[in-house]
Design an enzyme around this catalytic site. Structure first.
Site, short mmCIF file in Angstrom:
data_model
loop_
_atom_site.label_atom_id
_atom_site.label_comp_id
_atom_site.label_asym_id
_atom_site.label_seq_id
_atom_site.Cartn_x
_atom_site.Cartn_y
_atom_site.Cartn_z
N CYS A 113 0.82 -1.23 0.00
CA CYS A 113 0.00 0.00 0.00
C CYS A 113 0.85 1.28 0.00
CB CYS A 113 -0.95 0.01 1.19
SG CYS A 113 -2.14 -1.32 1.14
N HIS A 251 -3.15 7.35 3.14
CA HIS A 251 -3.59 6.09 2.55
C HIS A 251 -5.01 5.79 3.04
CE1 HIS A 251 -3.85 2.05 1.27
NE2 HIS A 251 -3.68 1.52 2.48
N ASN A 281 -10.21 0.46 0.23
CA ASN A 281 -8.74 0.51 0.26
C ASN A 281 -8.23 -0.05 -1.08
OD1 ASN A 281 -6.02 0.06 0.65
ND2 ASN A 281 -6.24 -0.84 2.68
O1 UT7 Z 1 -3.72 -1.08 3.66
C1 UT7 Z 1 -2.68 -1.52 4.49
C2 UT7 Z 1 -2.86 -0.98 5.86
N1 UT7 Z 1 -4.07 -1.50 6.44
C3 UT7 Z 1 -4.63 -0.87 7.45
O2 UT7 Z 1 -4.20 0.19 7.85
C4 UT7 Z 1 -5.80 -1.54 8.15
C5 UT7 Z 1 -5.69 -1.33 9.65
N2 UT7 Z 1 -6.69 -2.03 10.43
C6 UT7 Z 1 -8.01 -1.70 10.39
O3 UT7 Z 1 -8.42 -0.84 9.65
C7 UT7 Z 1 -8.94 -2.38 11.36
O4 UT7 Z 1 -8.18 -3.09 12.34
C8 UT7 Z 1 -9.94 -3.36 10.68
C9 UT7 Z 1 -10.96 -2.56 9.87
C10 UT7 Z 1 -9.19 -4.32 9.77
C11 UT7 Z 1 -10.69 -4.15 11.74
O5 UT7 Z 1 -11.35 -3.25 12.64
P1 UT7 Z 1 -11.22 -3.45 14.21
O6 UT7 Z 1 -12.01 -2.42 14.84
O7 UT7 Z 1 -9.75 -3.49 14.54
O8 UT7 Z 1 -11.93 -4.82 14.42
P2 UT7 Z 1 -11.34 -6.18 15.03
O9 UT7 Z 1 -10.41 -6.83 14.07
O10 UT7 Z 1 -10.86 -5.93 16.42
O11 UT7 Z 1 -12.66 -7.04 15.16
C12 UT7 Z 1 -13.71 -6.66 16.06
C13 UT7 Z 1 -14.83 -7.65 15.89
C14 UT7 Z 1 -14.37 -9.10 15.90
O12 UT7 Z 1 -15.37 -9.87 16.55
P3 UT7 Z 1 -15.18 -10.33 18.08
O13 UT7 Z 1 -13.92 -11.14 18.10
O14 UT7 Z 1 -15.09 -9.07 18.87
O15 UT7 Z 1 -16.43 -11.13 18.33
C15 UT7 Z 1 -14.32 -9.46 14.45
O16 UT7 Z 1 -14.53 -10.85 14.23
O17 UT7 Z 1 -15.44 -7.43 14.62
C16 UT7 Z 1 -15.50 -8.69 13.92
N3 UT7 Z 1 -15.38 -8.40 12.50
C17 UT7 Z 1 -16.44 -8.17 11.72
N4 UT7 Z 1 -17.76 -8.13 11.99
C18 UT7 Z 1 -18.59 -7.85 10.97
C19 UT7 Z 1 -14.24 -8.29 11.74
N5 UT7 Z 1 -14.59 -8.01 10.47
C20 UT7 Z 1 -15.93 -7.92 10.43
C21 UT7 Z 1 -16.85 -7.63 9.42
N6 UT7 Z 1 -18.17 -7.60 9.73
N7 UT7 Z 1 -16.49 -7.37 8.15
#
Ligand code: UT7
Length: 334
Positions: A113, A251, A281
């Site tokens: 990215c 980004h 993204n």
């Molecule tokens: O491009 C390269 C650089 N990339 C980035 O900068 C991305 C950086 N990271 C992020 O943007 C975020 O960490 C994400 C968008 C990828 C994830 O968001 P988050 O707030 O960190 O969520 P999480 O991974 O902590 O997940 C929270 C909950 C989990 O459920 P439990 O374990 O709390 O029950 C996930 O399973 O949300 C769940 N979850 C979803 N639920 C519904 C993860 N993805 C989804 C989804 N829909 N698509």
């Protein structure tokens, strides 16, 4: 000798996929994707909309956007991508041929990215050294080809796109500084584990894990820390301070990351330019497509000081300070 921006364009595949459509096939919802990322829609490639095809279209858009230029031809093409058409050869020579640029220098670079910033830094150096007089750089990725369609933690986040910029040598200077860095200790944070030499050379030679993976939470924190560092370093190198910045183009991975970066530099929300609600993204295309959108609608004006910054797999990061050119650029997404 300075480096002038004379052209800008982008391209997306025809198919638009909304959060509602995704939530019909995946265990997710518009509400989760919108509140956790800010993304509403993204474009997905069909089988013919490859990285080279989107790059070609973005290149055409950039060539059409030029309103002020001397007669010299593009002598270098850099394609930043982590989703090349083929593992071998590079995609850039093919795109140069498709664009009928002649038998020019053409190379790919892969900083995931952060690819567009790495390409911009290289482009800047090639022009300042006199090696290139007119150069096209393209950031292009078709992440739908490497994502697991069943993985709700990655599939909704990414869209396919390409963005292109044309630079020339000039008495004007639009690239005031560039800064890049990496830390390979963290290669596993954003990766496709198999499909390269590591897995091919294993005794079993099995390519078991060929889908893209990301440790979202850790990446989130590292993205903020390294984009903050990159913006500070690029500003220092340019001799400008945060008070001189008109806009920041981070980004486009997550609105919450973008909001945090703008708060850290005491910029107001309108100064952080976005396109992620529309395109998701788009990896290496994320910065040029956001520039195109805001040049087209007139947010970005001649003379504006703009900081572009990115973070990606590697891990890699970087930033550049731009002074937007005085001459009109008819930027478009086609
Ligand atoms: O491009 C390269 C650089 N990339 C980035 O900068 C991305 C950086 N990271 C992020 O943007 C975020 O960490 C994400 C968008 C990828 C994830 O968001 P988050 O707030 O960190 O969520 P999480 O991974 O902590 O997940 C929270 C909950 C989990 O459920 P439990 O374990 O709390 O029950 C996930 O399973 O949300 C769940 N979850 C979803 N639920 C519904 C993860 N993805 C989804 C989804 N829909 N698509």
């Amino acid at each position: 000798m300075g480096v002038k921006i004379i052209g800008l364009g982008a391209s997306v595949p025809l198919k638009l996929v909304t959060n509602e459509e995704l939530s019909r096939v995946l265990d997710t919802s518009d509400e989760w994707i919108t509140t956790r990322t800010g993304i509403k829609r993204r474009h997905h490639s069909s089988s013919s909309e490859t990285t080279s095809y989107l790059s070609y279209k973005a290149g055409v858009a950039a060539l059409r956007s030029v309103t002020h230029s001397d007669d010299s031809d593009v002598d270098t093409l850099i394609v930043a991508t982590s989703t090349p058409d083929r593992r071998c050869p590079a995609t850039a020579p093919k795109v140069a041929a498709m664009l009928r640029l002649g038998k020019i220098r053409a190379l790919d670079i892969n900083a995931v990215c952060t690819g567009f910033i790495y390409a911009l830094e290289l482009a800047d150096a090639l022009i300042r050294s006199g090696k290139s007089k007119k150069l096209m750089l393209i950031g292009a990725d078709v992440f739908t080809t490497i994502l697991n369609k069943q993985d709700r933690t990655t599939y909704p986040l990414f869209g396919d796109a390409a963005g292109a910029m044309i630079l020339t040598n000039s008495d004007d200077d639009n690239i005031l500084s560039t800064y890049t860095g990496s830390d390979g200790e963290y290669e596993n944070l954003i990766t496709i584990p198999d499909g390269g030499t590591e897995s091919a050379l294993r005794p079993d030679g099995v390519n078991a894990d060929v889908f893209f993976r990301m440790e979202g939470k850790e990446v989130f924190l590292k993205a903020i820390a390294h984009m903050k560092e990159s913006v500070s370093e690029a500003l220092n190198l340019s001799g400008l301070s945060k008070e001189n910045v008109d806009y920041i183009v981070p980004h486009q991975a997550n609105k919450r990351i973008i909001d945090t970066i703008s708060q850290l530099f005491e910029l107001n929300k309108d100064q952080a330019l976005m396109s992620l609600e529309e395109y998701g993204n788009t990896s290496a295309a994320s910065i040029p497509i956001t520039l195109v959108r805001h040049v087209k609608v007139g947010t970005i004006k001649p003379g504006n000081k703009i900081v572009v910054t990115a973070f990606g797999g590697g891990i890699t990061w970087g930033a550049a300070v731009l002074r937007w050119p005085d001459e009109k650029i008819n930027a478009n997404v086609i």
